[in-house]
Design an enzyme around this catalytic site. Structure first.
Site, PDB file in Angstrom:
ATOM      1  N   GLN A 148     -48.831 -35.406   7.311  1.00  0.00           N
ATOM      2  CA  GLN A 148     -49.246 -36.230   8.440  1.00  0.00           C
ATOM      3  C   GLN A 148     -48.847 -35.611   9.783  1.00  0.00           C
ATOM      4  O   GLN A 148     -48.603 -36.309  10.766  1.00  0.00           O
ATOM      5  CB  GLN A 148     -48.671 -37.645   8.308  1.00  0.00           C
ATOM      6  CG  GLN A 148     -49.331 -38.466   7.227  1.00  0.00           C
ATOM      7  CD  GLN A 148     -50.823 -38.673   7.480  1.00  0.00           C
ATOM      8  OE1 GLN A 148     -51.260 -38.782   8.619  1.00  0.00           O
ATOM      9  NE2 GLN A 148     -51.600 -38.722   6.406  1.00  0.00           N
ATOM     10  N   SER A 149     -48.818 -34.295   9.839  1.00  0.00           N
ATOM     11  CA  SER A 149     -48.416 -33.598  11.059  1.00  0.00           C
ATOM     12  C   SER A 149     -49.384 -33.864  12.211  1.00  0.00           C
ATOM     13  O   SER A 149     -50.581 -33.582  12.116  1.00  0.00           O
ATOM     14  CB  SER A 149     -48.352 -32.092  10.791  1.00  0.00           C
ATOM     15  OG  SER A 149     -48.252 -31.369  11.994  1.00  0.00           O
ATOM     16  N   ASN A 150     -48.849 -34.373  13.315  1.00  0.00           N
ATOM     17  CA  ASN A 150     -49.654 -34.537  14.529  1.00  0.00           C
ATOM     18  C   ASN A 150     -50.062 -33.181  15.081  1.00  0.00           C
ATOM     19  O   ASN A 150     -51.184 -33.006  15.582  1.00  0.00           O
ATOM     20  CB  ASN A 150     -48.860 -35.298  15.588  1.00  0.00           C
ATOM     21  CG  ASN A 150     -48.518 -36.708  15.172  1.00  0.00           C
ATOM     22  OD1 ASN A 150     -49.372 -37.462  14.725  1.00  0.00           O
ATOM     23  ND2 ASN A 150     -47.252 -37.079  15.312  1.00  0.00           N
TER      24      ASN A 150
END
Length: 335
Positions: free
Chosen positions: A76-78
């Site tokens: 879920q890396s921005n």
């Protein structure tokens, strides 16, 4: 201080607003005025703090003749989501090296990664931690053999080049304070890869801003972020032959990490929901929710009472909230 900025692309919608949170101030401020720097509004899906860094990083990649961006992070890396969308916008390839294995249909940032057309490789946690530099080189070599040139971006775009994004943001925020009539303030941000904290800290000093910068750790501890921020600043100094102030202090709150990176206690989810109802401002449980919750706890304990004005730097991340939707509790029922 007049700085010589490196090449920069115009990717973010700048300047972002500085807004007074009147109801949040009444709820949590303990006499201080709470402001929010809306870096969640740097774009639409291209939102958040990573875009400021990518303006400088991708400008360098294009100057070097690269047609491919490779970077890494959690599922879920921005940062990975922003990189994938920037690559799509600029007609570049993107390859994401992600930590962990998805268990359900793509959601949140991962869904946007796929929509942007990124190539994605998943690796188990231990292999990722042990072999990340080798994995990034392996994929860079892979594209070179195909006749492409790849630029490898470190985690969070947090290095001596990426921190220019928040050196520039510190200049912008200083101008915001002048316009709002703020004489002195605390600037507080979530810190995970360390680059935003390093850039704000260095930028505040270089621009002689009347501000004290604090990071709220969402992983690791204060000692780690002291080392990481200083390493990024030393890299900046080495790359650009500019000198930071000798007395630069890295300040980090480390008591709000549990139960670990990417996870949060029920109190954090409650704070996120409460702020949304008070101000229409949405945080995420991995970064901004922990940081803002930490600020409220510190204010309640009497810390930062010397600051009449406190600026919370909203670094974005709303898409990471959706995969954790079941952690919210409304009317006693999880959703």
């Amino acid at each position: 201080m007049a700085l010589s900025y490196p090449a920069r692309l115009s990717l973010a919608q700048l300047p972002t607003p500085l807004q007074l949170m009147q109801r949040a101030s009444a709820e949590w401020g303990q006499g201080s005025r709470l402001w929010v720097k809306r870096d969640d509004l740097t774009g639409s899906v291209l939102s958040g703090n990573k875009l400021r860094k990518l303006e400088f990083v991708v400008a360098q990649a294009r100057a070097d003749g690269c047609d491919t961006l490779i970077t890494c992070g959690g599922i879920q890396s921005n940062h990975c989501r922003a990189t994938a969308l920037v690559a799509a916008q600029l007609g570049m390839r993107c390859h994401l090296v992600l930590r962990g294995q998805p268990t359900d249909a793509p959601d949140g940032n991962l869904l946007l990664d796929y929509l942007a057309g990124a190539e994605i490789s998943f690796y188990p946690l231990r292999q990722y931690q042990r072999e990340l530099p080798d994995l990034l080189k392996q994929w860079s070599d892979h594209y070179a053999k195909q006749g492409h040139r790849a630029h490898v971006i470190p985690t969070g775009a947090s290095d001596g080049l990426g921190i220019w994004g928040y050196i520039a943001a510190a200049e912008e925020l200083s101008e915001d304070m002048d316009a709002a009539g703020i004489d002195r303030a605390l600037w507080l941000t979530a810190t995970g890869s360390g680059g935003t904290q390093a850039g704000l800290t260095l930028g505040a000093a270089l621009h002689d801003a009347p501000a004290e910068v604090w990071g709220v750790a969402v992983c690791d501890d204060a000692a780690y972020f002291d080392q990481k921020a200083r390493a990024d600043i030393q890299d900046w100094e080495h790359q650009f032959q500019q000198s930071p102030p000798a007395d630069l202090e890295i300040r980090t709150l480390e008591n709000y990490v549990a139960p670990g990176y990417g996870r949060a206690h029920a109190e954090v989810f409650d704070t996120i929901a409460r702020l949304a109802r008070l101000e229409g401002l949405v945080l995420d449980p991995t970064y901004t929710g922990k940081a803002f919750h930490g600020l409220t706890r510190e204010l309640a304990a009497g810390r930062f009472e010397e600051f009449e004005d406190i600026v919370f730097v909203h670094t974005g991340g709303v898409f990471g909230m959706f995969p954790q939707r079941q952690q919210f509790n409304f009317a006693g029922e999880q959703i």
